[in-house]
Design an enzyme around this catalytic site. Structure first.
Site, PDB file in Angstrom:
ATOM      1  CB  SER A 108      50.593 -34.393  31.426  1.00  0.00           C
ATOM      2  OG  SER A 108      49.291 -34.011  31.795  1.00  0.00           O
ATOM      3  CE  LYS A 135      40.177 -30.518  35.491  1.00  0.00           C
ATOM      4  NZ  LYS A 135      41.093 -31.501  34.966  1.00  0.00           N
ATOM      5  CD  GLU A 137      43.437 -28.978  38.565  1.00  0.00           C
ATOM      6  OE1 GLU A 137      42.474 -29.603  38.108  1.00  0.00           O
ATOM      7  OE2 GLU A 137      44.608 -29.254  38.284  1.00  0.00           O
ATOM      8  NE  ARG A 294      46.538 -34.713  29.912  1.00  0.00           N
ATOM      9  CZ  ARG A 294      45.250 -34.703  29.603  1.00  0.00           C
ATOM     10  NH1 ARG A 294      44.865 -34.358  28.385  1.00  0.00           N
ATOM     11  NH2 ARG A 294      44.352 -35.050  30.496  1.00  0.00           N
TER      12      ARG A 294
END
Length: 422
Positions: A108, A135, A137, A294
């Site tokens: 997504s 988060k 990453e 999303r």
């Protein structure tokens, strides 16, 4: 059993629908190489390998001398294995989750919240945002890896507004003109870009589906006539539309940079950075969270208003999104991917064919190590017995422990190690 401070892990596989199928998947190949008794089903997707202690995918300790338990349980029983700095900073938790991803169809259009927004979303909508952590990453390509990341330079977006009338129809003439006139003023550009993107993402469904169908029809006819479709990003458009027909996310390719990483290249995704993985295999490391906002290319819960509000609207060239690795001055075999967050660092350890004995150096934090290529026998005073290392082997190494490798493969080794270098 606290004296066993280095041990192999059996890790959790996630079979998400977007993953590569059967032995086309790097995840499946690593699992099978690491455990010859593993069963790989030909028609099943093998999307992610989770190497860590996240409650949704806590690794099992694979050591006969340790009664059956997970890595999370072990860390809870023996938090000293994390190293004192990590234990104190992250409240006795392993601060990262290490993964391998094998991407067949696009993930997504998404972004991850910063800590402040994560805490708010978690308190308001815990069913959609399961924890209060940020988060950040990083993805490191294992094979050629393709993704979308960050907003394109304004000139590129304006070029698509001119050459793709269906895209222009969704953004609108006024917003497009405002974007043109904002160039040179970074604050105004960001505000206008936000207005353009938000307007497109909030289009009525019938309007954007009609425009998308017209665009797909036009590009398909151009492809059939062997015309060049670069000006409309035609190949990627048709691919995403075949995977997610009628999805507004198909238009995001005109706003976001298309990235192609070669093996060893990386991209870092900080808070509020819009992105989507499209295809290929990668190593991924992130803070230990599952918070994702999303807004397209997904059947999952979408939260358009939160996404549009939170994004970083700073346009930048695709080349600026590639995150460099740096050779470790104290060990020429080690390449560090050290992002601007405290939660994790990844090392790529490249042992050349000429080196038959190599020491994985001790660091003052726990780490997880994955063998991607090569074979060795590993010894450590903290392991109590030799460990056979092969492609797919995953090891947990407690803080301040080194591991000696007697390399048996003729072509050297490639190893990735995640840790937290505070």
């Amino acid at each position: 059993m606290e004296e066993v401070r280095v041990f192999p892990l059996t890790c959790v596989v996630q079979n998400y629908a977007w993953g590569k199928v059967g032995l086309n998947s790097e995840v499946a190949k690593l699992v099978l190489s690491g455990d010859s008794l593993a069963v790989i089903e030909d028609d099943k997707p093998y999307a992610e390998l989770w190497m860590g202690a996240h409650p949704k995918g806590d690794a099992q300790i694979k050591d006969n001398r340790i009664s059956q338990r997970t890595l999370g349980q072990w860390i809870s029983d023996y938090p000293g294995c994390l190293g004192s700095k990590v234990k104190d900073t992250f409240q006795g938790q392993l601060p990262f989750l290490f993964k391998v991803l094998s991407v067949n169809t696009a993930l997504s259009i998404q972004a991850h919240p910063n800590r402040e927004l994560a805490a708010r979303l978690h308190s308001q909508f815990p069913e959609h945002y399961p924890d209060n952590n940020h988060k950040p990453e990083m993805a490191i390509a294992l094979t050629r890896f393709e993704g979308l990341c960050g907003f394109r330079p304004v000139e590129e977006i304006l070029s698509f507004l001119k050459s793709v009338p269906e895209f222009h129809a969704l953004v609108g003439s006024t917003a497009g003109e405002d974007l043109q006139s904002s160039m040179g003023d970074a604050v105004r550009t960001a505000e206008t870009l936000k207005k353009c993107f938000t307007r497109m993402m909030n289009c009525e469904k019938k309007v954007f589906v009609d425009q998308l169908n017209m665009l797909v029809k036009r590009v398909s006819e151009e492809v059939a006539a062997e015309k060049d479709t670069v000006s409309s990003n035609g190949e990627l458009l048709l691919r995403l539309h075949s995977q997610y027909p009628g999805d507004i996310g198909c238009f995001s390719i005109y706003f976001l940079n298309r990235m192609v990483l070669e093996p060893g290249e990386a991209m870092f995704l900080g808070a509020n950075e819009p992105h989507a993985y499209l295809s290929g295999d990668c190593i991924e490391c992130m803070a230990c969270s599952d918070n994702t906002v999303r807004a397209g290319l997904t059947p999952k819960y979408i939260d358009v208003s939160t996404l549009c509000e939170m994004l970083n609207y700073s346009p930048a060239a695709a080349s600026s999104k590639i995150f460099p690795s740096v050779q470790d001055p104290s060990d020429p075999c080690v390449f560090l991917y050290d992002p601007p967050v405290p939660d994790f660092t990844v090392m790529r350890i490249q042992v050349p064919a000429s080196v038959k004995q190599y020491t994985v150096a001790a660091v003052d934090c726990a780490g997880i190590l994955l063998v991607v290529e090569g074979d060795a026998t590993a010894t450590s005073t903290a392991a109590l017995s030799d460990i056979t290392m092969r492609r797919g082997t995953v090891l947990f190494i407690s803080a301040n422990e080194s591991v000696f490798l007697h390399v048996t493969s003729h072509s050297g080794m490639t190893i990735f190690r995640a840790c937290c270098l505070l």
